[in-house]
Design a protein around this motif. Structure first.
Motif, short mmCIF file in Angstrom:
data_model
loop_
_atom_site.label_atom_id
_atom_site.label_comp_id
_atom_site.label_asym_id
_atom_site.label_seq_id
_atom_site.Cartn_x
_atom_site.Cartn_y
_atom_site.Cartn_z
N GLN A 250 -2.80 2.44 5.77
CA GLN A 250 -2.43 2.91 4.34
C GLN A 250 -1.13 2.06 3.84
O GLN A 250 -1.34 1.60 2.74
CB GLN A 250 -2.19 4.40 4.17
N GLN B 226 -2.08 -1.46 2.54
CA GLN B 226 -2.82 -1.54 1.35
C GLN B 226 -1.79 -1.17 0.39
O GLN B 226 -1.77 -1.96 -0.81
CB GLN B 226 -3.90 -0.12 1.23
N TRP B 227 -0.89 -0.36 0.48
CA TRP B 227 0.11 0.02 -0.44
C TRP B 227 1.24 -1.26 -0.69
O TRP B 227 1.34 -1.43 -1.92
CB TRP B 227 1.23 1.22 -0.19
N GLU C 147 -0.84 -3.68 -2.83
CA GLU C 147 -0.83 -3.04 -4.29
C GLU C 147 0.47 -3.51 -4.88
O GLU C 147 0.39 -3.61 -6.18
CB GLU C 147 -1.08 -1.69 -4.34
N ARG D 135 3.45 6.96 -0.69
CA ARG D 135 3.21 5.88 -1.40
C ARG D 135 4.23 5.78 -2.73
O ARG D 135 4.83 4.34 -2.92
CB ARG D 135 1.71 5.85 -2.25
#
Length: 159
Positions: A107, A110-111, A114, A148
Protein backbone atom coordinates in the motif's frame (compact mmCIF):
# COMPACT_ATOMS: atom_id res chain seq x y z
CA UNK A 1 -8.18 -9.05 14.77
CA UNK A 2 -10.13 -8.02 17.85
CA UNK A 3 -11.32 -4.80 19.53
CA UNK A 4 -8.03 -4.43 21.43
CA UNK A 5 -6.06 -4.72 18.18
CA UNK A 6 -8.22 -2.05 16.56
CA UNK A 7 -7.90 0.28 19.56
CA UNK A 8 -4.11 -0.12 19.57
CA UNK A 9 -3.94 0.55 15.83
CA UNK A 10 -6.09 3.65 16.35
CA UNK A 11 -3.44 4.95 18.78
CA UNK A 12 -0.70 4.17 16.23
CA UNK A 13 -2.47 6.15 13.52
CA UNK A 14 -2.93 9.04 15.98
CA UNK A 15 0.82 8.93 16.70
CA UNK A 16 1.47 8.92 12.95
CA UNK A 17 -0.57 12.11 12.70
CA UNK A 18 1.55 13.67 15.45
CA UNK A 19 4.67 12.67 13.51
CA UNK A 20 3.43 14.47 10.40
CA UNK A 21 2.58 17.56 12.44
CA UNK A 22 6.16 17.53 13.75
CA UNK A 23 7.61 17.27 10.22
CA UNK A 24 8.29 13.54 10.25
CA UNK A 25 7.05 10.63 8.17
CA UNK A 26 3.63 9.32 9.29
CA UNK A 27 4.41 6.29 11.42
CA UNK A 28 3.50 5.46 15.01
CA UNK A 29 3.88 2.28 17.05
CA UNK A 30 3.09 0.65 20.39
CA UNK A 31 4.66 -2.21 22.33
CA UNK A 32 2.05 -4.09 24.34
CA UNK A 33 2.80 -6.82 26.90
CA UNK A 34 1.13 -10.22 26.94
CA UNK A 35 -1.27 -8.94 29.64
CA UNK A 36 -2.32 -5.94 27.49
CA UNK A 37 -0.23 -3.24 29.17
CA UNK A 38 1.19 -0.58 26.85
CA UNK A 39 4.91 -0.67 27.64
CA UNK A 40 6.22 1.85 25.14
CA UNK A 41 4.97 4.06 22.33
CA UNK A 42 6.68 6.33 19.87
CA UNK A 43 6.31 8.06 16.52
CA UNK A 44 8.66 8.50 13.62
CA UNK A 45 11.47 10.97 14.39
CA UNK A 46 13.48 10.96 11.15
CA UNK A 47 12.96 14.69 10.52
CA UNK A 48 16.10 15.50 12.53
CA UNK A 49 18.29 13.81 9.92
CA UNK A 50 18.67 10.26 11.31
CA UNK A 51 16.79 7.96 8.90
CA UNK A 52 16.86 5.09 11.43
CA UNK A 53 14.64 6.86 13.98
CA UNK A 54 11.62 4.70 13.23
CA UNK A 55 9.23 3.97 16.11
CA UNK A 56 9.53 0.21 15.53
CA UNK A 57 13.30 0.46 15.92
CA UNK A 58 12.85 2.45 19.16
CA UNK A 59 10.57 -0.35 20.39
CA UNK A 60 13.27 -2.91 19.66
CA UNK A 61 15.82 -0.91 21.65
CA UNK A 62 13.41 -0.52 24.57
CA UNK A 63 12.55 -4.23 24.56
CA UNK A 64 16.21 -5.30 24.43
CA UNK A 65 17.01 -3.10 27.42
CA UNK A 66 13.93 -3.69 29.58
CA UNK A 67 12.31 -7.05 28.80
CA UNK A 68 13.34 -10.62 29.29
CA UNK A 69 13.40 -12.90 26.24
CA UNK A 70 10.13 -14.48 27.41
CA UNK A 71 8.47 -11.08 27.81
CA UNK A 72 9.63 -10.09 24.33
CA UNK A 73 8.19 -13.24 22.77
CA UNK A 74 4.83 -12.58 24.45
CA UNK A 75 4.63 -8.93 23.43
CA UNK A 76 2.80 -7.50 20.44
CA UNK A 77 4.02 -4.60 18.32
CA UNK A 78 1.27 -2.48 16.81
CA UNK A 79 2.17 -0.07 14.06
CA UNK A 80 0.51 2.26 11.59
CA UNK A 81 2.58 0.84 8.72
CA UNK A 82 4.15 -2.56 8.17
CA UNK A 83 7.79 -2.69 9.32
CA UNK A 84 10.48 -1.80 6.80
CA UNK A 85 13.26 -4.33 6.27
CA UNK A 86 15.51 -2.63 8.88
CA UNK A 87 12.84 -2.68 11.57
CA UNK A 88 11.69 -6.20 10.69
CA UNK A 89 15.25 -7.51 11.01
CA UNK A 90 15.72 -5.77 14.37
CA UNK A 91 12.35 -7.13 15.55
CA UNK A 92 13.40 -10.66 14.65
CA UNK A 93 16.89 -10.33 16.13
CA UNK A 94 15.59 -9.19 19.53
CA UNK A 95 12.90 -11.90 19.54
CA UNK A 96 9.71 -9.85 19.74
CA UNK A 97 6.36 -11.54 19.15
CA UNK A 98 3.36 -10.74 16.99
CA UNK A 99 3.15 -7.68 14.71
CA UNK A 100 -0.17 -6.01 13.90
CA UNK A 101 -0.12 -3.27 11.25
CA UNK A 102 -2.76 -0.91 9.93
CA UNK A 103 -1.32 -0.55 6.42
CA UNK A 104 1.05 -2.66 4.34
CA UNK A 105 4.30 -2.18 2.47
CA UNK A 106 2.58 -2.65 -0.93
CA UNK A 107 0.00 0.00 0.00
CA UNK A 108 2.78 2.43 0.95
CA UNK A 109 4.60 1.82 -2.33
CA UNK A 110 1.43 2.44 -4.31
CA UNK A 111 0.64 5.65 -2.39
CA UNK A 112 4.15 7.04 -2.79
CA UNK A 113 3.95 6.42 -6.54
CA UNK A 114 0.50 8.04 -6.77
CA UNK A 115 1.74 11.05 -4.80
CA UNK A 116 4.83 11.42 -7.00
CA UNK A 117 7.11 10.77 -4.05
CA UNK A 118 10.39 8.85 -4.27
CA UNK A 119 10.59 5.29 -3.04
CA UNK A 120 12.14 4.66 0.36
CA UNK A 121 15.45 3.67 -1.20
CA UNK A 122 15.39 0.14 0.22
CA UNK A 123 13.76 -3.04 -1.03
CA UNK A 124 10.04 -3.08 -0.20
CA UNK A 125 10.22 -6.40 1.62
CA UNK A 126 7.32 -7.73 3.65
CA UNK A 127 7.93 -8.52 7.34
CA UNK A 128 7.53 -12.22 6.65
CA UNK A 129 10.21 -12.01 3.93
CA UNK A 130 12.68 -10.76 6.54
CA UNK A 131 11.46 -12.77 9.56
CA UNK A 132 9.99 -16.04 8.26
CA UNK A 133 7.40 -17.55 10.57
CA UNK A 134 6.62 -14.33 12.48
CA UNK A 135 2.94 -13.96 13.34
CA UNK A 136 1.48 -10.91 11.60
CA UNK A 137 -1.96 -9.40 11.14
CA UNK A 138 -2.82 -6.63 8.73
CA UNK A 139 -3.54 -4.57 6.82
CA UNK A 140 -6.79 -3.26 8.29
CA UNK A 141 -8.87 -1.61 5.59
CA UNK A 142 -10.60 0.86 7.90
CA UNK A 143 -7.31 2.77 8.35
CA UNK A 144 -6.17 2.87 4.71
CA UNK A 145 -7.71 6.19 3.63
CA UNK A 146 -6.61 7.98 6.79
CA UNK A 147 -3.02 6.76 6.58
CA UNK A 148 -2.84 7.58 2.87
CA UNK A 149 -4.05 11.10 3.70
CA UNK A 150 -1.25 11.42 6.27
CA UNK A 151 1.30 10.51 3.60
CA UNK A 152 -0.27 13.08 1.27
CA UNK A 153 -0.16 15.72 4.03
CA UNK A 154 3.49 14.97 4.96
CA UNK A 155 5.61 18.04 4.49
CA UNK A 156 2.68 20.36 3.86
CA UNK A 157 1.62 21.03 7.43
CA UNK A 158 3.42 21.47 10.74
CA UNK A 159 2.24 22.52 14.17
Amino acid sequence: MNATDIACLRRCVDLAGKAVSAGDEPFGSLLVSADGTVLFEDRNRTGGGDPTRHPEFAIVRFAAEHLSPEERRGATVYTSGEHCAMCAAAHGLVGLGRIVYATSTPQLGQWLAELGRPSLGIAPLRVTDVVPGIEVAGPVEQFADEVRALHARRGTDRD
